[in-house]
Design a protein around this motif. Structure first.
Motif, short mmCIF file in Angstrom:
data_model
loop_
_atom_site.label_atom_id
_atom_site.label_comp_id
_atom_site.label_asym_id
_atom_site.label_seq_id
_atom_site.Cartn_x
_atom_site.Cartn_y
_atom_site.Cartn_z
N HIS A 6 39.90 46.15 44.48
CA HIS A 6 38.49 46.06 44.09
C HIS A 6 38.18 47.12 43.03
O HIS A 6 38.72 48.23 43.08
CB HIS A 6 37.58 46.30 45.31
CG HIS A 6 37.48 45.12 46.20
ND1 HIS A 6 38.46 44.79 47.10
CD2 HIS A 6 36.51 44.19 46.34
CE1 HIS A 6 38.09 43.71 47.76
NE2 HIS A 6 36.91 43.33 47.32
N THR A 7 37.30 46.78 42.11
CA THR A 7 36.82 47.70 41.10
C THR A 7 35.36 48.00 41.40
O THR A 7 34.58 47.08 41.65
CB THR A 7 36.93 47.07 39.69
OG1 THR A 7 38.29 46.72 39.46
CG2 THR A 7 36.44 48.01 38.63
N GLU A 19 31.56 46.33 44.74
CA GLU A 19 32.95 46.30 44.31
C GLU A 19 33.34 44.85 44.10
O GLU A 19 32.94 43.97 44.85
CB GLU A 19 33.86 46.95 45.35
CG GLU A 19 33.57 48.41 45.55
CD GLU A 19 34.41 49.04 46.64
OE1 GLU A 19 34.62 50.26 46.56
OE2 GLU A 19 34.86 48.33 47.56
#
Length: 58
Positions: A6-7, A19
């Motif tokens: 996840h970013t 995220e």
């Protein structure tokens, strides 16, 4: 199965962030960054994700 990477979105002053992870099939996962890995996850198809982004930007 391994967890997708996840970013985290840029953190606004009030720490209301999400995220995002993109799966190999193009689906997008969205979760609350404050909760982290235990957060419920919304799953979008690529078309749904593009519609969401387009709508959110207007």
């Amino acid at each position: 199965m391994a967890q997708p990477a996840h970013t985290t979105a840029a953190r606004p002053p009030d720490n209301q962030c999400v995220e995002v992870a993109v799966l190999p099939n193009g689906s997008v996962l969205l979760r609350d960054s404050k909760i982290g890995t235990t957060s419920p996850t919304l799953t979008f198809t690529p078309t749904q994700w593009q519609t969401f982004l387009t709508t959110a930007r207007h």
